[in-house]
Design an enzyme around this catalytic site. Structure first.
Site, PDB file in Angstrom:
ATOM      1  N   TYR A 264       4.607  -8.517   5.218  1.00  0.00           N
ATOM      2  CA  TYR A 264       4.013  -7.190   5.348  1.00  0.00           C
ATOM      3  C   TYR A 264       4.659  -6.473   6.535  1.00  0.00           C
ATOM      4  O   TYR A 264       4.196  -6.525   7.675  1.00  0.00           O
ATOM      5  CB  TYR A 264       2.500  -7.279   5.536  1.00  0.00           C
ATOM      6  CG  TYR A 264       1.742  -7.702   4.292  1.00  0.00           C
ATOM      7  CD1 TYR A 264       2.362  -7.762   3.049  1.00  0.00           C
ATOM      8  CD2 TYR A 264       0.398  -8.036   4.360  1.00  0.00           C
ATOM      9  CE1 TYR A 264       1.677  -8.144   1.914  1.00  0.00           C
ATOM     10  CE2 TYR A 264      -0.315  -8.413   3.225  1.00  0.00           C
ATOM     11  CZ  TYR A 264       0.341  -8.472   2.009  1.00  0.00           C
ATOM     12  OH  TYR A 264      -0.355  -8.852   0.887  1.00  0.00           O
TER      13      TYR A 264
ATOM     14  N   HIS B  30       2.511 -16.787  -1.877  1.00  0.00           N
ATOM     15  CA  HIS B  30       2.425 -15.362  -2.196  1.00  0.00           C
ATOM     16  C   HIS B  30       2.719 -15.030  -3.656  1.00  0.00           C
ATOM     17  O   HIS B  30       2.107 -14.150  -4.245  1.00  0.00           O
ATOM     18  CB  HIS B  30       3.378 -14.586  -1.284  1.00  0.00           C
ATOM     19  CG  HIS B  30       2.989 -13.170  -1.055  1.00  0.00           C
ATOM     20  ND1 HIS B  30       3.326 -12.468   0.085  1.00  0.00           N
ATOM     21  CD2 HIS B  30       2.281 -12.298  -1.801  1.00  0.00           C
ATOM     22  CE1 HIS B  30       2.850 -11.238   0.009  1.00  0.00           C
ATOM     23  NE2 HIS B  30       2.229 -11.108  -1.133  1.00  0.00           N
TER      24      HIS B  30
ATOM     25  N   SER C 231      -5.540  -4.895  -4.077  1.00  0.00           N
ATOM     26  CA  SER C 231      -5.567  -3.522  -4.606  1.00  0.00           C
ATOM     27  C   SER C 231      -6.826  -3.308  -5.445  1.00  0.00           C
ATOM     28  O   SER C 231      -6.756  -2.839  -6.585  1.00  0.00           O
ATOM     29  CB  SER C 231      -4.307  -3.243  -5.434  1.00  0.00           C
ATOM     30  OG  SER C 231      -4.106  -1.853  -5.611  1.00  0.00           O
ATOM     31  N   PRO C 232      -8.010  -3.618  -4.898  1.00  0.00           N
ATOM     32  CA  PRO C 232      -9.239  -3.576  -5.691  1.00  0.00           C
ATOM     33  C   PRO C 232      -9.728  -2.182  -6.033  1.00  0.00           C
ATOM     34  O   PRO C 232     -10.659  -2.041  -6.841  1.00  0.00           O
ATOM     35  CB  PRO C 232     -10.252  -4.295  -4.792  1.00  0.00           C
ATOM     36  CG  PRO C 232      -9.770  -4.004  -3.409  1.00  0.00           C
ATOM     37  CD  PRO C 232      -8.270  -4.040  -3.510  1.00  0.00           C
ATOM     38  N   LEU C 233      -9.121  -1.155  -5.456  1.00  0.00           N
ATOM     39  CA  LEU C 233      -9.556   0.211  -5.710  1.00  0.00           C
ATOM     40  C   LEU C 233      -8.627   0.937  -6.674  1.00  0.00           C
ATOM     41  O   LEU C 233      -8.669   2.163  -6.790  1.00  0.00           O
ATOM     42  CB  LEU C 233      -9.660   0.988  -4.393  1.00  0.00           C
ATOM     43  CG  LEU C 233     -10.655   0.403  -3.386  1.00  0.00           C
ATOM     44  CD1 LEU C 233     -10.607   1.159  -2.068  1.00  0.00           C
ATOM     45  CD2 LEU C 233     -12.063   0.411  -3.954  1.00  0.00           C
ATOM     46  N   GLY C 234      -7.789   0.188  -7.383  1.00  0.00           N
ATOM     47  CA  GLY C 234      -6.876   0.800  -8.335  1.00  0.00           C
ATOM     48  C   GLY C 234      -7.605   1.638  -9.375  1.00  0.00           C
ATOM     49  O   GLY C 234      -8.583   1.210  -9.965  1.00  0.00           O
TER      50      GLY C 234
END
Length: 303
Positions: free
Chosen positions: A55, A130, A210-213
């Site tokens: 990152y 990963h 990315s849970p708010l996609g």
């Protein structure tokens, strides 16, 4: 109401974690705001911080996010003994915006030791592979995690971006040493429903990245990236007087007690709002309304 704590890696953590990637990649904030974001997460009861050695933005910055997280924790005025740092190895960033995959056993063992040093840890609380490397047999990559566990370099292992078959094979190799699976899962991207079911079956934690996609843009989408509006999540949010992002996270928490979402944030207000999802109780009717999938969106996201 959702239990604000969920078990992970031999401890309990807040049911909402912090995805720290946006603090170090493209469009990242300055360090002052980045540190303030981590501190706001801790103030809001977040005790799981997800990072990775890859990152970063530019070439030569490997470990940027890990070092940033370590500095932020060191500068926090409160107790951080209950914070679990989850990091990952097996991906790289050459600095041109692309992502690479290297999951040889030799690389993973070196990467884990380097991550522990950057984080200032004797042993990493949760270390995640990963992404599967198509050029390396899966059992060999997972075997490196077994060696890291046996050596005491890491206390628990996780895998990310995996299939159902890869979960079962890793579980056969690692046994109780495997504690988590991190895949993309959101209102708009629900391809990992089978992986979630296996995690619930095996007693593994499922960490959606990315849970708010479909509700918010990914940090890699850029300022012009797409986000939905007028969905069931927006309608339910209006009824509760909260953000649709908070509704999306509460919906994820209701999917299974195995779920701990990892929303990214680059501003204190964002993670403070996300952490409030543990106090949002959705009705059965609302959950049914939210069950209809949003159109899937593709892009340059990674996790």
């Amino acid at each position: 109401m959702t239990n604000p704590q969920r078990p992970l890696a031999g401890t309990t953590v807040g049911a909402i974690g912090l995805g720290a990637m946006p603090l170090s990649i493209e469009h990242r904030p300055d360090e002052r705001r980045a540190v303030a974001t981590v501190h706001a997460a801790l103030d809001a009861g977040v005790t799981l911080i997800d990072t990775a050695d890859s990152y970063h933005w530019h070439a030569g910055e490997e470990g940027h996010n890990e070092r940033l997280v370590a500095r932020a924790l060191a500068r926090y005025g409160g107790d951080t003994s209950g914070v679990l740092i989850a990091t990952k190895g097996g991906r790289g960033r050459p600095g041109d915006g692309s992502w690479t995959v290297t999951a040889t056993p030799e690389h993973l063992k070196r990467a884990a030791q380097a991550s522990a040093g950057r984080l200032g840890l004797d042993a990493i609380g949760l270390y995640q592979l990963h992404k599967p490397d198509p050029d390396v047999p899966w059992a060999e990559s997972v075997g490196a995690l077994r060696e890291l566990l046996d050596a005491g370099t890491i206390r628990a292992a996780g895998i990310s971006n995996v299939t159902t078959g890869q979960i079962r094979e890793a579980y056969a190799i690692l046994g109780d040493g495997l504690v988590s699976v991190q895949n993309q899962y959101s209102p708009a991207v629900r391809d990992s429903e089978p992986q979630l079911r296996i995690c619930t079956e095996l007693g593994l934690v499922f960490l959606p990245w990315s849970p708010l996609g479909g509700i918010s843009r990914s940090s890699l989408d850029g300022p012009s990236g797409p986000a939905s509006a007028g969905t069931a999540f927006h309608r339910v949010a209006a009824g509760h007087g909260v953000s649709p992002q908070r509704v999306a996270l509460a919906w994820l928490l209701a999917r299974s007690p195995a779920v701990i979402p990892l929303p990214g944030a680059s501003r204190p207000a964002s993670i403070t709002d996300s952490a409030g999802a543990v106090r949002l109780e959705l009705t059965e009717a609302e959950l049914a309304e939210l069950g209809a999938p949003l159109p899937s969106r593709t892009g340059a996201q990674t996790g």
